[in-house]
Each structure stands twice: as structure tokens, then as C-alpha cells.
Scaffold this active site. Sequence first.
Site, mmCIF file in Angstrom:
data_model
loop_
_atom_site.group_PDB
_atom_site.id
_atom_site.type_symbol
_atom_site.label_atom_id
_atom_site.label_comp_id
_atom_site.label_asym_id
_atom_site.label_seq_id
_atom_site.Cartn_x
_atom_site.Cartn_y
_atom_site.Cartn_z
ATOM 1 N N GLU A 47 0.903 -1.089 0.059
ATOM 2 C CA GLU A 47 0.026 -0.058 0.121
ATOM 3 C C GLU A 47 1.099 1.172 0.119
ATOM 4 O O GLU A 47 1.448 1.418 1.160
ATOM 5 C CB GLU A 47 -0.975 0.187 1.146
ATOM 6 C CG GLU A 47 -2.004 1.123 1.319
ATOM 7 C CD GLU A 47 -2.482 1.390 2.721
ATOM 8 O OE1 GLU A 47 -2.748 2.575 3.173
ATOM 9 O OE2 GLU A 47 -2.561 0.231 3.243
ATOM 10 N N ARG A 51 0.722 10.156 0.990
ATOM 11 C CA ARG A 51 1.077 11.210 1.731
ATOM 12 C C ARG A 51 2.230 12.094 1.384
ATOM 13 O O ARG A 51 2.717 13.047 2.061
ATOM 14 C CB ARG A 51 1.197 10.496 3.175
ATOM 15 C CG ARG A 51 0.147 9.716 3.763
ATOM 16 C CD ARG A 51 0.696 9.175 5.125
ATOM 17 N NE ARG A 51 -0.375 8.095 5.822
ATOM 18 C CZ ARG A 51 -0.170 7.502 6.531
ATOM 19 N NH1 ARG A 51 0.905 7.304 7.287
ATOM 20 N NH2 ARG A 51 -1.215 6.519 7.142
ATOM 21 N N LYS A 135 -11.013 -1.427 6.590
ATOM 22 C CA LYS A 135 -10.033 -0.845 7.046
ATOM 23 C C LYS A 135 -10.345 -0.408 8.481
ATOM 24 O O LYS A 135 -11.174 0.306 8.678
ATOM 25 C CB LYS A 135 -9.119 0.006 6.353
ATOM 26 C CG LYS A 135 -8.046 0.652 7.442
ATOM 27 C CD LYS A 135 -7.173 1.650 6.301
ATOM 28 C CE LYS A 135 -6.020 2.168 7.118
ATOM 29 N NZ LYS A 135 -5.269 3.194 6.295
#
Length: 223
Positions: A47, A51, A135
Site C-alpha cells: 500500500e 501522503r 480498514k
Amino acid sequence: MTSPLPSSSAASVLDLAAVVPVVAVSDASDAVPLARALVAGGLPAIEVTLRTPAALEAIRAITGAVPEAVVGAGTVISPEQVTECVAAGARFLVSPGWTDALLTAMRASGVPFLPGVSTTSEVVALLERGVREMKFFPAQAAGGTAYLRSLAGPLPQARFCPTGGIGPATAPEYLSLPNVGCVGGSWMVPADAVAAGDWARIEELARGAARLAGLRDAGGTCR
């Protein structure tokens, strides 16, 4: 999440690997050697979080150069990012939370996705919308294994990838839970190792994380 992952026998992000590395790539030139080290260590699902400005370029680079990797995009928080990530080659999507607009975009993307939840009401709302895989974030701060264990009774149809504050010491307890398919973490990609280009160290840490698959499978949570 019914769309199968391209070139993968797994129909779910939760079934790709016991541990999904959560990676923030600051320099896109690190993406390919980093992904190769993780795959060599036994962690094929990666993943890449949105960011950093280099995230989309990193996804494109891994997709093009490391076909053994199943690279996804994390920290997806808008419909526009869904489009950008899929165009860059992301094969799954992960969000820290969700809105109806974001959920609609992820459904329409054609790739599997994990919308983020941290409360029972959010879980129920997603179940109501036909989403069973989520998640759980931020896992440790939101109640950890005790919270997820409590959800397993009334909401057994929900399955989770807990992420946030999880390390090698706490991952085994999460993976032993019946409603946990995998965990996400970044302990196998320490910033100093990435900065130094110490891919051998990252491969070894990944290998240790991959061994946790035995705990998941022993618990009968995924297979």
C-alpha cells in the site's frame, strides 16, 4: 468488494497477504528497489500512501517494473484521487474513512477497496451498503484487538484490515481474531533503512512479517 485483483487468484485485498506494508515514498526513485525487497521477503501486496507528492509516480514505477507486486493506494480521501490512483496502476484502494461520494467512486473504480472505519455505526452503515470488508483505523487508538473482538459477535459478517500503531509484537494478536483478514503496518520499512537504501534489511524485516501468515491461517480467518 467483488472485483478480482488483476493477475491474482485472490478476490479480496484481505486474502493477498497476512501483512500489507504501508509505505510513504518520499523519493520515487526508491519505489522500485523498495518494492522488490518487500516482494523478495514475501510481502507482495504493498500500500503506497498518498501522503507524499511522489506517491502516484511511485505507484506507476512499481506497476511497470515489479509485476510480482500488487500495488495499491492508501490514504485515498476523494473521488478525484480514486481516478488518479487507478490511472497510475493501483490495483486496490484503501481509505482512512469514507463518505458516500468516496464510496461511490471506489465502487465505480473496478478495483477492490477497503473503506476505513473506527466505530460500530460506521461498520453497520457500510454493511447496509453491501460492503463487508473494511480498514479498521487507527487500530490501536480506536480500541485495538479488544474492540475488534467485541464486534465479532454482533457483526460476524464484517472483516477487517486493522492499521495504525501495529507492530511485530501486536500483529499476532490481531491476526488471531476471526474477523481479521490481514494487518497493515510500516515496521518493515523503517525510514532510516529506506533513506540508506538498505534493501537487504527491509527484505529481512519483510521475511519476518511474512512468517506471521502461519498465525492467520492457523486461526482459520482467511482460508
